[in-house]
Structures are given as C-alpha cells and as structure tokens.
Motif scaffolding. Structure first.
Motif, PDB file in Angstrom:
ATOM      1  N   CYS A   1      22.195  44.398  76.477  1.00 31.62           N
ATOM      2  CA  CYS A   1      20.927  44.902  75.966  1.00 31.62           C
ATOM      3  C   CYS A   1      19.809  43.935  76.348  1.00 31.62           C
ATOM      4  O   CYS A   1      19.875  42.757  76.031  1.00 31.62           O
TER       5      CYS A   1
ATOM      6  N   CYS B   1      18.122  42.346  72.980  1.00 30.42           N
ATOM      7  CA  CYS B   1      18.768  41.362  72.125  1.00 30.42           C
ATOM      8  C   CYS B   1      19.948  40.681  72.792  1.00 30.42           C
ATOM      9  O   CYS B   1      20.480  39.726  72.259  1.00 30.42           O
TER      10      CYS B   1
ATOM     11  N   CYS C   1      21.491  48.494  73.272  1.00 28.03           N
ATOM     12  CA  CYS C   1      22.662  48.497  72.412  1.00 28.03           C
ATOM     13  C   CYS C   1      22.440  49.441  71.245  1.00 28.03           C
ATOM     14  O   CYS C   1      23.365  49.783  70.537  1.00 28.03           O
TER      15      CYS C   1
ATOM     16  N   CYS D   1      16.680  48.783  69.527  1.00 29.62           N
ATOM     17  CA  CYS D   1      16.331  47.944  70.669  1.00 29.62           C
ATOM     18  C   CYS D   1      15.621  48.762  71.731  1.00 29.62           C
ATOM     19  O   CYS D   1      14.705  48.286  72.399  1.00 29.62           O
TER      20      CYS D   1
HETATM   21 ZN   LIG Z   1      19.972  45.270  71.454  1.00 32.41          ZN
END
Ligand SMILES: [Zn+2]
Length: 72
Positions: free
Chosen positions: A15, A18, A30, A34
């Motif tokens: 991701c 993050c 993810c 996000c």
């Molecule tokens: Zn994420």
C-alpha cells in the motif's frame, strides 16, 4: 516451506499510503481508507500545483463564494 503469503505474491505490492501488503480488491492499496487518503492527497497536490499561490484568506473566499464579483 519458505513461501510467503500467496496473496502478496500474486499482487506483489505494498500500500503506497501505509506500506502494508496490498489487498486485491483495493489495489494498489490495502483498504478503502488508504485509497481515499491517497486520492485526497493527490487531489490536494494537483489543486495546488498549477497557477499562482493564493493567500489563505483569498483562497478561502474563493472556495466559499466563488470568484469575487460586485453585487448590485
Ligand atoms: Zn494502507
């Protein structure tokens, strides 16, 4: 057995928001969160890049009232 999580193999990504392993249905993120965070950041950047820099109060007036115009 030394094979990592098969899901992350298939997707092969992290991701960008993050850094956690990508989830297939949210690729390349993810999670929805996000995804939206990144989208918001992207919009924010693309909004800022072009054109002259507005003063804070000027930009605020613009977004609240639209272009300045004389009433009456
Ligand atoms: Zn994420």
């Amino acid at each position: 057995m030394s094979s990592p999580d098969p899901v992350s193999i298939r997707i092969g990504g992290k991701c960008p928001t993050c850094g956690r392993p990508t989830e297939a249905r949210f690729r390349p993120f993810c999670s929805t969160r996000c995804q939206q965070l990144d989208l918001g950041r992207w919009l924010n950047e693309s909004y800022r890049v072009p054109g002259p820099v507005l003063e804070d109060d000027e930009a605020e007036a613009f977004s609240q009232n639209g272009p300045a115009r004389d009433s009456d």
